[in-house]
Structure formats: structure tokens, C-alpha cells
Design a protein around this motif. Structure first.
Motif, PDB file in Angstrom:
ATOM      1  N   SER A   1      39.684  37.999  44.898  1.00 15.44           N
ATOM      2  CA  SER A   1      39.522  38.829  43.701  1.00 15.44           C
ATOM      3  C   SER A   1      39.675  40.316  43.988  1.00 15.44           C
ATOM      4  O   SER A   1      39.881  41.112  43.064  1.00 15.44           O
TER       5      SER A   1
ATOM      6  N   ASP B   1      43.747  36.328  43.134  1.00 10.84           N
ATOM      7  CA  ASP B   1      42.602  35.469  42.876  1.00 10.84           C
ATOM      8  C   ASP B   1      43.030  34.055  42.493  1.00 10.84           C
ATOM      9  O   ASP B   1      42.268  33.096  42.663  1.00 10.84           O
TER      10      ASP B   1
ATOM     11  N   THR C   1      33.024  33.605  40.554  1.00 10.07           N
ATOM     12  CA  THR C   1      34.157  33.698  39.645  1.00 10.07           C
ATOM     13  C   THR C   1      34.331  35.129  39.168  1.00 10.07           C
ATOM     14  O   THR C   1      33.392  35.735  38.654  1.00 10.07           O
ATOM     15  N   ALA C   2      35.527  35.680  39.365  1.00 11.45           N
ATOM     16  CA  ALA C   2      35.809  37.079  39.033  1.00 11.45           C
ATOM     17  C   ALA C   2      36.370  37.192  37.617  1.00 11.45           C
ATOM     18  O   ALA C   2      37.498  37.641  37.407  1.00 11.45           O
TER      19      ALA C   2
ATOM     20  N   LEU D   1      38.351  40.136  35.929  1.00 16.62           N
ATOM     21  CA  LEU D   1      39.783  40.392  36.096  1.00 16.62           C
ATOM     22  C   LEU D   1      40.562  40.148  34.812  1.00 16.62           C
ATOM     23  O   LEU D   1      41.702  40.608  34.682  1.00 16.62           O
TER      24      LEU D   1
ATOM     25  N   TYR E   1      42.345  35.089  36.926  1.00 17.14           N
ATOM     26  CA  TYR E   1      41.316  34.576  37.824  1.00 17.14           C
ATOM     27  C   TYR E   1      41.168  33.075  37.651  1.00 17.14           C
ATOM     28  O   TYR E   1      41.593  32.493  36.642  1.00 17.14           O
TER      29      TYR E   1
END
Length: 459
Positions: A307, A322, A357-358, A361, A366
Motif C-alpha cells: 500500500s 497494493d 486493508t488500505a 487508496l 486496493y
């Protein structure tokens, strides 16, 4: 029953109570904010060594064996002090092939995560997140969980407010980044000693390794170094246009100093470092040089979270990195191995892997990280003969059902067979003529300045 005791520290903070909360956030460099300090003062005093500490023979009273290879998780002070949640994490380690914990001892705001004994100089910057450190250490020992102490070094709002002259000033107030975080000055040995004393306390508690995080200047410092007021300590005799080398020297010198000072405790020393530092000689603003830091630690823990990169980095032109956990970690590992191969005595590589979990973004950029994405990163480092790793999740909620060994035999790791095979392969590759990279591995240009801000990062 084991007993530990904390002694007179190298720096005393005289102040009223603090309030605050641990945060694993990072600045994004978009704007500057300033906040006034609250008048706390700091008094430095020479450390008084306890009678029971004999140089080079220190023994905490606990016994921990180094694992076949460290496979660890991050644990905040709050979670380490929460009986139910901490026991859940112990159960996670016991039921899987994890074996280690990185536990906050000095967290992101600068608080010590336990209360030292009465009269200890760090009492005023402590919070009883870990209510019973002795009980915690005994649990770790009973469950054969390798304990690593995380110490956040130069991001320290408490020390910055207590003694502004140890920080960076902006129009008469302590400078803060857009998130409100304040940093202390890596140029000053006074700040080094303040953090070294915390490391000594952690070693006396029984931690087997001291992990230093935020060993750097604030991100983007090269854009504001001429505007802020601060002391350059012993790094003043530099040409006006040579600020970068001064920053790199001060950060590297701190690491070397810390390593030397902790030898009497027989603990390993590790440093967390931005992943992109393997792609540049010097990170100009933050002062990190991967090779120079690696030369003075036992373990280096890069943070190459998928990420954290940008589209185009490492040749990912079709989408954000990611989306490609295996491919990103594979390409990063190759780049790191190349840098490490040029070191005379490289440390152990133990990267942080992404177990969060990004979503920040944005849609389409992501993945929802879980078992498959974590295993993909692990497989990538194993494919590059890197056998140790740490998992980062700021809330300490780790993915279920992960196979952390992926077919590796711990006995082989214990006996060093995999490392020997890796060395043989490296020597064979070194003797072979250079070959062009496959198309998918070309164009590894990486942006130097990254926006790494996210509540789920240790950096």
C-alpha cells in the motif's frame, strides 16, 4: 518468581499528568501546524548503574531461546495490558507457526507503556497501559514467545513539549505535522541518551531485542529545514548545501551509538526503515541510508507494504502495487538483497508485512487483505531466501487461517540449511554473467517522496 527493577534514568521529566493516546499514524507533508508547549521541563542527570548490573554479564532472570526464524506480530501497550485481548494473541501464536511479539515500550506519542517504580525519572511520561509487566513477561516465557521491545525514537510529542529546545521550532512554538505529531531532534545526543535509557529499561525487563522505530527526521524535512529553528549539535561544520549528509550522519551515528551502548545487555538491536530506502543512496529528508544503518544492527526491518508504493513504482504501470502483494514483495526483496549483498557483514532481514486493508487508496486501488494476501507476501520473501517477518496491524487484529510456513521445515531453519543453500545460490549467480531482467521486472524506478500516511502503518 522473577523480579525486575527500574533505575535512575538519563533524563528526568518534571511535569504534571499527560493525556493522549497511542497512534500509528504518519504525516503526509501537506501543511505545517504549530502548537505551543505546556511548560514542562526536563533535567538531565548522569545514570547511576544498579549494583546488580555487571558490564557484559547482565541477566534479566528470564530465559528465551531465539526461534528457528522470527515470525512475529505487533502488539500495542494497550493490548499487551488487556488480559482478554493479550491472551487471545498468545493463543494465536500458540495455535500457529508464529513465535514472537513486538510490544510497544515507548509508543508513538512518547509515552512509556508501563509505570516504573516510584522515583524513576520517566514516571511522569508513563501510562499504565501494561499494568503488570512482570506478569506479561512471565506469560511470554511460559508460552515460549520471543519478546521484542518497540521504542519509537524521534517522533515524541511528550519530550518535544517538555523541552522545546530538543525539538524543531516554528515561530516560537513547537512544530507539528498535519496530524499533530511532534518530533525531537536527531542531531542532539541528549535525545539519543533519553531513548537509550528506555532501551536499557526494556532490556532489564527481559526483552531479548530492542527495536527502534521512527529513527529519522520528519518526512519531507528537506522542504522545511531552512524554515524551522533547531540546534544542529555536533553536525554544524557542514557546507550550507550539505544538509542531507548531516541528517544521514546523525541518524546513522545514533544507530551505531545505540548498538554499542546496548552490548552489555546481550540483546539484539533492530531498526525499522522505510522500504524505498533500498532504491536510493540517501533518503534526503528523513536522513535514512539503508546500508549505513544495516551495518550497525543485528536485524533490519524494512516496511515495504504494498500500500505504501505508488503506481509506476517497481514497474507497476497497470495499477496500484497494493493490488499485487506477491509481485511487489518479490521485486522489493530482490532489490533489498542486491543492497545487502554489497555489505561486508549484512544483518538479518526481517521485513514488516501488510496485514491490513488500505481502503484509503480508493476504489480500484486496493485489495481487502486477508489470508491469501498475507500468504502471498510470505511466499515472495521465502522465494528470495528471506525467512523472518513481522506482521503489522495497528489494531492487532490479524488474518485468520494463515499458513505462516508455507511448506518450510523449521528444523531446516534451525540447522541453517536454507541459509547455506541461499549462500550457494548467491555465489553461483555472482559468478554467472549478467542477464537482462524479464519484461515484468524492468523499469523499477521508484519515487523518492511518498505519501505514507495511514492509521494502519507503523511508519
Amino acid at each position: 518468581m522473577k523480579h525486575w527493577k527500574l533505575y535512575a534514568a538519563g533524563a528526568a521529566l518534571v511535569a504534571g499528568g499527560f493525556s493522549g493516546q497511542a497512534s500509528a499514524e504518519e504525516e503526509n507533508g501537506e501543511m505545517l501546524t504549530a502548537s505551543a508547549h505546556n511548560g514542562k521541563t526536563i533535567v538531565l542527570a548522569e545514570r547511576q548503574w544498579p549494583d546488580r548490573v555487571a558490564r557484559y554479564t547482565f541477566d534479566s532472570g528470564y530465559h528465551f531461546d531465539y526461534p528457528d526464524a522470527v515470525r512475529g506480530i505487533f502488539v500495542t501497550g494497550h493490548i499487551a495490558g488487556h488480559p482478554t485481548r493479550f491472551d487471545e494473541l498468545i493463543e494465536l501464536v500458540n495455535e500457529t507457526d508464529l513465535n514472537s511479539m513486538v510490544i510497544d515500550v515507548k509508543e508513538d506519542d512518547g509515552y512509556i507503556t508501563f509505570e516504573p517504580e516510584e522515583g524513576n525519572d520517566y514516571l511522569d511520561v508513563s501510562q499504565p497501559m501494561i499494568g503488570n509487566p512482570e506478569e506479561m513477561m512471565e506469560k511470554l516465557e511460559e508460552n515460549e514467545i520471543y519478546p521484542i521491545a518497540r521504542i519509537v525514537v524521534f517522533k515524541d510529542s511528550q519530550l518535544a513539549d517538555a523541552q522545546p529546545e530538543l525539538s524543531f521550532m516554528d515561530n516560537g512554538s513547537v512544530w507539528a505535522n498535519p496530524r499533530g505529531d511532534k518530533f525531537v531532534n536527531p542531531f542532539l545526543e541528549e535525545v539519543w541518551d533519553y531513548n537509550l535509557e528506555v532501551a536499557r529499561m526494556a532490556a532489564e525487563m527481559g526483552f531479548q531485542e530492542i527495536q527502534f522505530d521512527y529513527v529519522r527526521f520528519p518526512e519531507g524535512f528537506e522542504t522545511r529545514d531552512e524554515d524551522l529553528e533547531y540546534d544542529t549539535g555536533n553536525y554544524t561544520d557542514r557546507p550550507e548545501d550539505d544538509n542531507i549528509s548531516a541528517r544521514v550522519d546523525s541518524v546513522s551515528d545514533f544507530v551505531e551509538y545505540a548498538y554499542d551502548e546496548l552490548q552489555e545487555y546481550d540483546v539484539d538491536v533492530s531498526v525499522d526503515i522505510f522500504g524505498y530506502t533500498v532504491t536510493v543512496e540517501n533518503a534526503p529528508g528523513i536522513g535514512q541510508n539503508f546500508s549505513r544503518i544495516a551495518e550497525n544492527v543485528d536485524i533490519i526491518s524494512s516496511m515495504p507494504y504494498p500500500s505504501h508504493w505508488q503506481q509506476g513504482d517497481f514497474g507497476f504501470d497497470e495499477g496500484h502495487p497494493d493490488l499485487y502483494p506477491y509481485e511487489l514483495m518479490n521485486r522489493y526483496s530482490q532489490a533489498e538483497n542486491e543492497v545487502m549483498s554489497n555489505l561486508e557483514d549484512p544483518p538479518t532481514s526481517r521485513p514488516w508485512l501488510q496485514d491490513f486493508t488500505a481502503s484509503y487508496l480508493g476504489s480500484g486501488n486496493y485489495l481487502n487483505y486477508g489470508k491469501d494476501e498475507v500468504e502471498a507476501q510470505i511466499q515472495a520473501i521465502y522465494d528470495n531466501e528471506i525467512y523472518e517477518f513481522l506482521l503489522w496491524n495497528a489494531g492487532n487484529r490479524y488474518s485468520e487461517g494463515v499458513d505462516y510456513l508455507l511448506g518450510l521445515d523449521p528444523e531446516d531453519l534451525n540447522q541453517g540449511e536454507l541459509e547455506e543453500e541461499a549462500q550457494e545460490e548467491y555465489e553461483e549467480e555472482s559468478e554467472a554473467p549478467d542477464e537482462e531482467l524479464d519484461d515484468e521486472d524492468e523499469d523499477w524506478d521508484v519515487e523518492e517522496d511518498e505519501d505514507l500516511g495511514d492509521e494502519n502503518n507503523n511508519e
